[in-house]
Design an enzyme around this catalytic site. Sequence first.
Site, PDB file in Angstrom:
ATOM      1  N   ASN A   8       0.871  -1.177   0.000  1.00  0.00           N
ATOM      2  CA  ASN A   8       0.000   0.000   0.000  1.00  0.00           C
ATOM      3  C   ASN A   8       0.906   1.225   0.000  1.00  0.00           C
ATOM      4  OD1 ASN A   8      -1.763   2.061   0.522  1.00  0.00           O
ATOM      5  ND2 ASN A   8      -2.330   1.385   2.582  1.00  0.00           N
ATOM      6  N   TRP A   9       0.984   1.872  -1.148  1.00  0.00           N
ATOM      7  CA  TRP A   9       1.919   3.004  -1.277  1.00  0.00           C
ATOM      8  C   TRP A   9       1.372   4.289  -0.664  1.00  0.00           C
ATOM      9  CZ3 TRP A   9       5.716   3.519  -5.944  1.00  0.00           C
ATOM     10  CH2 TRP A   9       6.587   2.423  -5.940  1.00  0.00           C
ATOM     11  N   LYS A  10       0.096   4.309  -0.270  1.00  0.00           N
ATOM     12  CA  LYS A  10      -0.502   5.517   0.318  1.00  0.00           C
ATOM     13  C   LYS A  10      -0.202   6.717  -0.594  1.00  0.00           C
ATOM     14  CE  LYS A  10      -0.180   3.203   4.707  1.00  0.00           C
ATOM     15  NZ  LYS A  10      -0.118   3.274   6.156  1.00  0.00           N
ATOM     16  N   HIS A  91      -9.589   1.240   4.614  1.00  0.00           N
ATOM     17  CA  HIS A  91      -8.334   1.412   5.357  1.00  0.00           C
ATOM     18  C   HIS A  91      -8.587   2.346   6.543  1.00  0.00           C
ATOM     19  CE1 HIS A  91      -4.273   2.575   6.412  1.00  0.00           C
ATOM     20  NE2 HIS A  91      -3.882   1.462   5.801  1.00  0.00           N
ATOM     21  N   GLU A  93      -6.940   4.659   7.797  1.00  0.00           N
ATOM     22  CA  GLU A  93      -6.650   6.084   7.571  1.00  0.00           C
ATOM     23  C   GLU A  93      -7.847   6.766   6.907  1.00  0.00           C
ATOM     24  OE1 GLU A  93      -2.855   5.608   5.609  1.00  0.00           O
ATOM     25  OE2 GLU A  93      -2.009   4.917   7.513  1.00  0.00           O
ATOM     26  N   GLU A 161      -5.692  -5.047  10.379  1.00  0.00           N
ATOM     27  CA  GLU A 161      -4.658  -4.044  10.612  1.00  0.00           C
ATOM     28  C   GLU A 161      -4.937  -3.318  11.926  1.00  0.00           C
ATOM     29  OE1 GLU A 161      -2.552  -2.848   6.740  1.00  0.00           O
ATOM     30  OE2 GLU A 161      -4.260  -1.525   6.985  1.00  0.00           O
ATOM     31  N   GLY A 167       2.349   1.973  10.707  1.00  0.00           N
ATOM     32  CA  GLY A 167       3.325   3.051  10.575  1.00  0.00           C
ATOM     33  C   GLY A 167       4.029   3.408  11.869  1.00  0.00           C
ATOM     34  N   SER A 206       3.193  -2.416  10.176  1.00  0.00           N
ATOM     35  CA  SER A 206       4.644  -2.485  10.413  1.00  0.00           C
ATOM     36  C   SER A 206       5.254  -3.828  10.029  1.00  0.00           C
ATOM     37  CB  SER A 206       4.969  -2.122  11.874  1.00  0.00           C
ATOM     38  OG  SER A 206       4.565  -0.793  12.157  1.00  0.00           O
ATOM     39  N   GLY A 227       2.752  -1.361   4.221  1.00  0.00           N
ATOM     40  CA  GLY A 227       2.863   0.060   3.875  1.00  0.00           C
ATOM     41  C   GLY A 227       4.300   0.445   3.582  1.00  0.00           C
ATOM     42  N   GLY A 228       4.950   1.023   4.574  1.00  0.00           N
ATOM     43  CA  GLY A 228       6.293   1.591   4.390  1.00  0.00           C
ATOM     44  C   GLY A 228       7.286   0.653   3.720  1.00  0.00           C
TER      45      GLY A 228
HETATM   46  P1  PGA Z   1       2.737   0.061   7.543  1.00  0.00           P
HETATM   47  O1  PGA Z   1       1.296   0.337   6.892  1.00  0.00           O
HETATM   48  O2  PGA Z   1       3.239  -1.253   6.980  1.00  0.00           O
HETATM   49  O3  PGA Z   1       3.586   1.233   7.093  1.00  0.00           O
HETATM   50  O4  PGA Z   1       2.557  -0.003   9.012  1.00  0.00           O
HETATM   51  C1  PGA Z   1       0.387  -0.713   6.688  1.00  0.00           C
HETATM   52  C2  PGA Z   1      -0.906  -0.198   6.129  1.00  0.00           C
HETATM   53  O5  PGA Z   1      -1.354   0.896   6.507  1.00  0.00           O
HETATM   54  O6  PGA Z   1      -1.544  -0.871   5.286  1.00  0.00           O
END
Ligand code: PGA
Length: 245
Positions: A8-10, A91, A93, A161, A167, A206, A227-228
């Site tokens: 997930n590149w956000k 998600h 967010e 999640e 994050g 994470s 994500g990251g």
């Molecule tokens: P993260 O993000 O791996 O950077 O914690 C995961 C996500 O939000 O899908």
Amino acid sequence: MRKLIVGNWKMNGSLASLAEIDAIAQAGQDYPKVDVGLALPATLIAPAAAHAGGLIIGAQDVHARPSGAFTGSLSAAMLCEAGARLTIVGHSERRAMQGETDADVQAKAMAGLAAGLHVILCVGETLAEREAGHAESVVASQLELSLPGDADPAKLAIAYEPIWAIGTGKVASVADVAAMHAAIRAKLAELTGPRAAQFRLLYGGSVTADNAPGLLATADVDGALVGGASLTAANFVPIIAAAAL
Ligand code: PGA
């Protein structure tokens, strides 16, 4: 069950990132038993899909309606036309920052499925909910209210999640993930009957090359939403490799 690893590149990436996407697509070919996808910013979907090979290019959100006065939104058909084969919905967010409700998430999932997209439906509790002992009931309620009842397990995956793990570098323990994934599987059985065993359950929060082998070897963990650590091939490919073990 084939494992599914989705990055997930956000709100990250530009046309200059196409080389990185290419590198991920190339490396992914070494792991034919793993399904690999990238949920990209909308601006990168078409250029990435043009040379994705086996890599599944996807979106991070979809509007529930097919067209209309929804400034800034994209329909499932638009995403498909751009080359997306997958979308994330719900998600945390977006639930937090755009105020999306379970009903909104369910409508988005249904729109994505109806257009032929694979859907990754996200659920997860806050730290306060976990500390109060409500993690499993919160996730069960999200599932009950956001999973389309007739969802095909071949087209929809659930991503657990925990919000406090996204994050933050704080990954949930293998024991906590195992317990939650078992609870999700049980809730799915209640909601979907015998189809429950076939849904892929992803863990997200994470995930890194270091913790992926342990997480992906856990019962009922059928993949990861990353994500990251999905932003570079150097960090993401070892996670794909861990899913192939
Ligand atoms: P993260 O993000 O791996 O950077 O914690 C995961 C996500 O939000 O899908």
